[in-house]
Enzyme design. Structure first.
Site, PDB file in Angstrom:
ATOM      1  N   GLY A  13      31.800  48.546  39.617  1.00  0.00           N
ATOM      2  CA  GLY A  13      31.413  47.679  40.728  1.00  0.00           C
ATOM      3  C   GLY A  13      31.633  48.352  42.075  1.00  0.00           C
ATOM      4  CB  VAL A  15      35.904  46.561  44.881  1.00  0.00           C
ATOM      5  CG1 VAL A  15      37.394  46.821  45.074  1.00  0.00           C
ATOM      6  CG2 VAL A  15      35.398  45.644  45.992  1.00  0.00           C
ATOM      7  CB  SER A  41      29.309  49.193  32.938  1.00  0.00           C
ATOM      8  OG  SER A  41      28.680  48.352  33.880  1.00  0.00           O
ATOM      9  NE  ARG A 101      42.803  36.971  46.781  1.00  0.00           N
ATOM     10  CZ  ARG A 101      41.528  36.999  47.131  1.00  0.00           C
ATOM     11  NH1 ARG A 101      40.949  35.915  47.627  1.00  0.00           N
ATOM     12  NH2 ARG A 101      40.828  38.108  46.978  1.00  0.00           N
ATOM     13  CB  CYS A 130      38.015  41.044  52.486  1.00  0.00           C
ATOM     14  SG  CYS A 130      36.751  39.787  52.259  1.00  0.00           S
ATOM     15  CD  GLN A 157      34.234  36.149  55.814  1.00  0.00           C
ATOM     16  OE1 GLN A 157      34.829  35.123  56.155  1.00  0.00           O
ATOM     17  NE2 GLN A 157      34.207  36.542  54.542  1.00  0.00           N
ATOM     18  CB  SER A 160      29.343  44.678  51.560  1.00  0.00           C
ATOM     19  OG  SER A 160      30.169  44.578  52.703  1.00  0.00           O
ATOM     20  CE  LYS A 208      38.559  32.279  47.771  1.00  0.00           C
ATOM     21  NZ  LYS A 208      37.449  33.225  47.510  1.00  0.00           N
ATOM     22  CG  HIS A 237      34.462  40.724  56.381  1.00  0.00           C
ATOM     23  ND1 HIS A 237      33.147  40.896  56.023  1.00  0.00           N
ATOM     24  CD2 HIS A 237      35.099  40.264  55.268  1.00  0.00           C
ATOM     25  CE1 HIS A 237      32.992  40.547  54.754  1.00  0.00           C
ATOM     26  NE2 HIS A 237      34.148  40.168  54.275  1.00  0.00           N
ATOM     27  CG  ASN A 310      33.511  43.902  53.847  1.00  0.00           C
ATOM     28  OD1 ASN A 310      32.940  44.597  54.698  1.00  0.00           O
ATOM     29  ND2 ASN A 310      32.898  43.506  52.750  1.00  0.00           N
TER      30      ASN A 310
END
Length: 330
Positions: A13, A15, A41, A101, A130, A157, A160, A208, A237, A310
């Site tokens: 991916g 990230v 993948s 989180r 982010c 933002q 991406s 968040k 961002h 970000n």
């Protein structure tokens, strides 16, 4: 630092690939590297430090090997299923999803802000949202010095932040094609809608930012509100933060506090049109701050413009920094 056996879940991916790039740049001490992704993948080849590594399909036997740290960026459901499996095998997971989180047993860490929190991890450490990451980096020194009372976040933002689908919608929208990821066109538009709406009218992204900021700064009394907006920018961002302090201050004190703090670059010279912009911070790991000015509508308030990449600081770099802390603290 001692070399470690490290795995990446979600390696193909956006990230995941950036994890590899950041690790190369920072000379991360890798002994053995394992790459995991979905079935589609499987077999892909990724390059790390000049060597080719084959991507394996993630399954319940993937962690039956010597692993010290796993970096996750494959979505919340994958993290919920596989992070406990890794934890039970003595592997430390640094998770980039929202799955853990707000779990009271899971540290939520930004290394420039609360590195000490990794010491009470029980096998899972969470990487914040982010937009939250880039905000708490400058907020922490200001909070320590002037005691923050209230924050109003307004975000701008990049697409991406929605992954490949967001970038594709922007590119296709420039050709007048219909969006696939977003409910409305993003090209030439702004969407005041990131993540799902909740019953109270806020989106999950807004909640968040509110709750994560309190957890990272260790202050549940902070009064915070947020509006998050998707804009037609590829990477980077931006956040407009209106901050009210309990203590009085001089503007020079604000500038000096930010300039002397780790991970922050102040760009603030309006007369020469110098201020942070997404196009200038892409590929960078620092948090850029500018348009710092007193808010004359309240006592002890300022406005501040905060910009960061970000995908880098907002995701991959922060996660790798956490892994570095784990190695140093061994």
């Amino acid at each position: 630092m001692n070399k470690v056996n490290i795995g990446i879940v979600g390696a193909t991916g956006m990230v995941g690939r950036t994890f590899l790039k950041v690790m190369e740049e920072r000379n991360f001490p890798v002994d053995n590297l394992y790459l995991f992704a979905s079935e589609k993948s499987k077999g892909q080849k990724l390059i790390f430090n000049g060597n080719e590594h084959e991507v394996e399909e993630l399954n319940e036997k993937s962690f039956n090997r010597p692993l010290d740290i796993l970096l996750f960026s494959a979505g919340g459901e994958i993290s919920k299923k596989y992070a406990p499996m890794a934890k039970n095998k003595g592997i430390v997971v640094v998770d980039n999803s929202s799955a853990w989180r707000m779990d009271s047993n899971v540290p939520l860490v930004v290394p420039e802000v609360n590195p000490e929190d990794i010491n009470w991890n029980e096998g899972i450490i969470s990487n914040p949202n982010c937009s939250t990451i880039q905000c708490v980096v400058p907020l922490k020194p200001l909070h320590e010095t002037f005691k923050i009372k209230r924050i109003i976040f307004s975000t701008y933002q990049a697409v991406s932040g929605s992954g490949i689908g967001g970038l594709t919608d922007l590119e296709n929208g420039l050709e007048s094609l219909e969006p696939q990821k977003y409910p409305h066109p993003i090209a030439f538009n702004c969407l005041p809608h990131i993540d799902e709406f909740t019953d109270n009218g806020y989106t999950k992204e807004e909640i968040k930012m509110i709750e994560e900021t309190k957890k990272i700064l260790h202050d549940e009394k902070l009064k915070i509100t947020s509006t998050t907006v998707r804009v037609p920018v590829r990477y980077g961002h931006c956040v407009s933060a209106n901050i009210e302090f309990e203590k009085q201050f001089e503007m020079d004190e604000i500038y000096n506090t930010l300039k002397s703090s780790k991970g922050i670059i102040v760009l603030d010279d309006g007369k020469n049109n110098i201020y942070p912009m997404p196009i200038k911070v892409e590929g960078k790991d620092e948090v850029y701050v500018g348009r710092i000015r007193r808010d004359f509508s309240i006592d002890n308030g300022i406005n501040m413009w905060i910009v960061a990449d970000n995908i880098r600081k907002g995701a991959a770099t922060n996660t790798v920094q956490i892994a570095e802390l784990l190695i140093k603290n061994k």
